[in-house]
Write an enzyme that holds these catalytic residues in place. Structure first.
Site, short mmCIF file in Angstrom:
data_model
loop_
_atom_site.label_atom_id
_atom_site.label_comp_id
_atom_site.label_asym_id
_atom_site.label_seq_id
_atom_site.Cartn_x
_atom_site.Cartn_y
_atom_site.Cartn_z
N PHE A 6 0.86 -1.20 0.00
CA PHE A 6 0.00 0.00 0.00
C PHE A 6 0.88 1.23 0.00
O PHE A 6 0.58 2.24 0.64
CB PHE A 6 -0.93 -0.01 1.22
N GLU A 11 3.99 6.04 -4.43
CA GLU A 11 5.27 6.56 -4.89
C GLU A 11 5.47 7.96 -4.34
O GLU A 11 4.53 8.74 -4.23
CB GLU A 11 5.32 6.56 -6.42
N GLY A 66 -3.36 8.97 -12.32
CA GLY A 66 -2.52 8.19 -13.23
C GLY A 66 -1.67 7.26 -12.38
O GLY A 66 -2.06 6.92 -11.27
N CYS A 109 -0.42 2.07 -10.63
CA CYS A 109 -1.36 1.17 -9.95
C CYS A 109 -2.82 1.43 -10.32
O CYS A 109 -3.50 0.52 -10.80
CB CYS A 109 -1.21 1.31 -8.44
N LYS A 150 -4.11 0.54 -13.95
CA LYS A 150 -3.93 -0.89 -14.20
C LYS A 150 -4.83 -1.73 -13.29
O LYS A 150 -5.50 -2.66 -13.74
CB LYS A 150 -2.45 -1.21 -13.95
C1 UDX Z 1 4.91 -3.26 -8.78
C2 UDX Z 1 4.12 -4.54 -8.75
O1 UDX Z 1 4.82 -5.59 -9.17
C3 UDX Z 1 2.80 -4.36 -9.35
O2 UDX Z 1 2.08 -5.54 -9.38
C4 UDX Z 1 2.15 -3.39 -8.47
O3 UDX Z 1 0.80 -3.26 -8.73
C5 UDX Z 1 2.83 -2.06 -8.67
O4 UDX Z 1 4.11 -2.17 -8.37
P1 UDX Z 1 6.72 -1.90 -9.87
O5 UDX Z 1 7.72 -2.24 -8.83
O6 UDX Z 1 6.15 -0.53 -9.88
O7 UDX Z 1 5.52 -2.96 -9.86
O8 UDX Z 1 7.18 -2.32 -11.29
P2 UDX Z 1 8.54 -2.05 -12.02
O9 UDX Z 1 9.15 -0.80 -11.53
O10 UDX Z 1 8.23 -2.27 -13.46
O11 UDX Z 1 9.46 -3.24 -11.49
C6 UDX Z 1 9.35 -4.56 -11.82
C7 UDX Z 1 10.76 -5.15 -11.86
O12 UDX Z 1 10.66 -6.56 -12.01
C8 UDX Z 1 11.62 -4.62 -13.01
O13 UDX Z 1 12.84 -4.15 -12.53
C9 UDX Z 1 11.80 -5.85 -13.90
O14 UDX Z 1 13.03 -5.89 -14.57
C10 UDX Z 1 11.68 -6.98 -12.89
N1 UDX Z 1 11.34 -8.28 -13.49
C11 UDX Z 1 10.36 -8.38 -14.41
C12 UDX Z 1 12.02 -9.41 -13.06
O15 UDX Z 1 12.91 -9.32 -12.23
N2 UDX Z 1 11.66 -10.62 -13.56
C13 UDX Z 1 10.74 -10.77 -14.54
O16 UDX Z 1 10.47 -11.89 -14.99
C14 UDX Z 1 10.06 -9.62 -14.97
C1 UDX Z 2 -1.42 4.33 -5.12
C2 UDX Z 2 -1.96 4.01 -3.71
O1 UDX Z 2 -2.10 5.23 -2.98
C3 UDX Z 2 -1.04 3.04 -3.00
O2 UDX Z 2 -1.62 2.67 -1.75
C4 UDX Z 2 -0.89 1.81 -3.86
O3 UDX Z 2 -0.05 0.88 -3.24
C5 UDX Z 2 -0.35 2.18 -5.21
O4 UDX Z 2 -1.22 3.12 -5.84
P1 UDX Z 2 0.39 5.95 -6.15
O5 UDX Z 2 -0.21 5.60 -7.46
O6 UDX Z 2 1.87 5.89 -6.03
O7 UDX Z 2 -0.21 5.04 -4.99
O8 UDX Z 2 -0.03 7.46 -5.78
P2 UDX Z 2 -1.26 8.21 -5.11
O9 UDX Z 2 -0.71 9.22 -4.20
O10 UDX Z 2 -2.26 7.29 -4.58
O11 UDX Z 2 -1.86 9.01 -6.35
C6 UDX Z 2 -2.42 8.34 -7.47
C7 UDX Z 2 -2.99 9.33 -8.44
O12 UDX Z 2 -4.16 9.94 -7.91
C8 UDX Z 2 -2.06 10.48 -8.81
O13 UDX Z 2 -2.13 10.71 -10.21
C9 UDX Z 2 -2.61 11.67 -8.06
O14 UDX Z 2 -2.36 12.89 -8.70
C10 UDX Z 2 -4.09 11.33 -8.05
N1 UDX Z 2 -4.83 11.95 -6.93
C11 UDX Z 2 -4.58 11.56 -5.65
C12 UDX Z 2 -5.82 12.90 -7.19
O15 UDX Z 2 -6.08 13.25 -8.34
N2 UDX Z 2 -6.52 13.44 -6.14
C13 UDX Z 2 -6.29 13.06 -4.85
O16 UDX Z 2 -6.98 13.59 -3.95
C14 UDX Z 2 -5.29 12.10 -4.60
#
Ligand code: UDX
Ligand code: UDX
Length: 433
Positions: A152, A155, A257, A260, A263
């Site tokens: 949870f 970023e 955007g 997470c 997607k």
């Molecule tokens: C993560 C989670 O995995 C995703 O399900 C969640 O909802 C959001 O965050 P994230 O860490 O943001 O993803 O993804 P990314 O920054 O793309 O990192 C994934 C890493 O896994 C990459 O460095 C990639 O090279 C690596 N990878 C991918 C492996 O090590 N093995 C593989 O087979 C595929």
């Molecule tokens: C989110 C969840 O917060 C986190 O718990 C989960 O593990 C991964 O997805 P993240 O996508 O990194 O985290 O950022 P977040 O701060 O939640 O913002 C997501 C998007 O919502 C951003 O584009 C942000 O600008 C937007 N946002 C957020 C709004 O438009 N309004 C708000 O009040 C809060």
């Protein structure tokens, strides 16, 4: 909870895997992070962190003796009591999550004789844990445990979110596996929610869906505010003080955007559809968000007429401040729409270099982006923008139009400096100059 250090392997050195690995090392565990990208691993071995996440570089450096990086599966698994999976799970064309990287990790696990627990950190559809359990059993790895421990972490605040969580969720098939995963978090204060694997998987998807619903809700309220003369910033404050509603995730803007929300909303929609359920509310949440990203184009046209050959400065490209992540950033849709209207687009971001944004000119500062512009759009609420001398910037623009897509600036001084200012969900002000 026990406090004895454990050996942890983390598969995936992305935003989630690196934060997970570094935080477990900080708790005293011995961690090996494995990734498949040689350059990424080599950089990490040199002490360079390939992503921008506040506090992460320091955390990795501080725990260097307990935290190593490798391309090699046997090296990562050697002696590991926990195998965390933090590889990406991007959407496929159908909207289902692509679990191929997850299956690769499961299939790469050696024929372990000893007990260890495979822990899913990546976001996966409900039912994935059961499928993994069957796959492990088919391989004779019945003694290998399985748990779901969703992340949870947002970023920009991921390290803080990991070490000071609202809750830790642990779903397991066997109590002893859940106990050991919960114990691995010793040193972190926060309630631990223990449940079955499917519920843990659903908690993650439902938490994100609830947050997205709030954002689309306040964006729709904002759009009605615009039509009726109310101010959404005051409205959000007024409803957020109701303890049953609460103040967070009520900032109207250009839509959500990131890696997470977009997607995971598709994955949950598809999961429901695959089970024969039409998730109407979630469909609306997604559609409202798509429209919200495009609304600024209409606002610009209202002020400038045709956008053809108009120069529009986009301030901020990342999907939110304090990250370099461009995944599903509203800026991408906005830039694409503006270019399609024939506008010239110039953009600034303090972290994202924007070099791969086709057709977009990149400026070194907000001030440079604004020179000769017909309008400025604040796309990401980078704190730097609060310190800009907007009156001086206005002197260099062709027309002083500013669309504050995140409602971050006080419109009054801007108006006094001659700007026509419009936010999201608040009245537009014509410049006084
Ligand atoms: C993560 C989670 O995995 C995703 O399900 C969640 O909802 C959001 O965050 P994230 O860490 O943001 O993803 O993804 P990314 O920054 O793309 O990192 C994934 C890493 O896994 C990459 O460095 C990639 O090279 C690596 N990878 C991918 C492996 O090590 N093995 C593989 O087979 C595929
Ligand atoms: C989110 C969840 O917060 C986190 O718990 C989960 O593990 C991964 O997805 P993240 O996508 O990194 O985290 O950022 P977040 O701060 O939640 O913002 C997501 C998007 O919502 C951003 O584009 C942000 O600008 C937007 N946002 C957020 C709004 O438009 N309004 C708000 O009040 C809060």
């Amino acid at each position: 909870m026990s406090t004895s250090p454990s050996r942890v392997a983390v598969f995936g050195a992305g935003y989630v895997g690196l934060v997970t690995g570094a935080c477990f090392a900080d708790l005293g565990h011995s961690v090996v992070v494995r990734d498949v990208i040689p350059d990424r691993v080599a950089a990490l071995q040199r002490g360079e962190v390939p992503i921008y996440e506040p506090g992460l570089e320091e955390l990795i450096a501080r725990n260097a003796e307990r935290l190593t990086f490798t391309l090699d599966v046997p090296e990562a698994i050697d002696g590991a009591e926990f195998v965390y999976i933090a590889v990406g799970t991007p959407p496929t064309y159908s909207g289902d999550a692509d679990l191929s990287a997850v299956w690769t990790v499961i299939d790469e696990l050696p024929a372990l004789e000893r007990h260890c627990v495979v822990v899913m950190k990546s976001t996966v559809p409900v039912g994935t844990g059961l499928r993994v359990r069957h796959r492990l059993d088919e391989r004779g790895l019945t003694h290998v445990g399985y748990a779901s421990n969703p992340e949870f972490t947002a970023e920009g605040t991921a390290v803080k979110d990991f070490l000071h969580p609202d809750r830790i969720v642990v779903g397991a098939f066997r109590d002893e596996d859940g106990d050991s995963v919960a114990a691995l978090h010793a040193g972190i204060e926060g309630p631990v929610v223990r449940c079955d694997v499917a519920s843990a998987e659903m908690i993650k998807l439902a938490a994100n869906a609830a947050l997205m619903t709030r954002i689309s809700f306040i964006n729709e309220i904002a759009n009605v505010c615009e039509a009726t003369g109310a101010d959404v910033v005051r409205v959000a404050e007024g409803i957020g003080l109701d303890r049953r509603i609460g103040p967070s995730f009520l900032r109207a803007g250009l839509g959500y955007g990131g890696s997470c929300f977009p997607k995971d909303s598709l994955a949950l929609k598809q999961l429901a559809a695959n089970s024969g359920y039409h998730f109407q509310l979630l469909n609306a949440v997604i559609e409202v968000n798509e429209l919200q990203k495009r609304r600024v184009v209409g606002k610009l046209s209202n002020h400038l007429g045709s956008l053809r050959h108009k120069r529009i400065a986009l301030l901020g490209l990342a999907f939110k401040p304090d990250t370099d992540d461009m995944r599903e950033a509203p800026s991408l849709v906005l830039a694409g729409r503006l270019l399609a209207e024939g506008a010239a687009v110039v953009a600034w971001d303090p972290i994202v270099d924007g070099g791969d944004l086709h057709g977009v000119e990149i400026a070194a500062s907000p001030e440079a982006a604004a020179v000769g512009a017909d309008a400025i759009v604040i796309v990401t609420e980078w704190p730097e923008l609060a310190d800009v001398d907007w009156a001086a910037v206005g002197e260099t623009m062709r027309t002083r139009v500013l669309i504050d897509g995140r409602n971050m600036l006080d419109p009054e001084p801007l108006r006094a400096a001659g700007y026509t200012v419009e936010g999201i969900g608040r009245a537009a002000h014509d410049g006084a100059g």
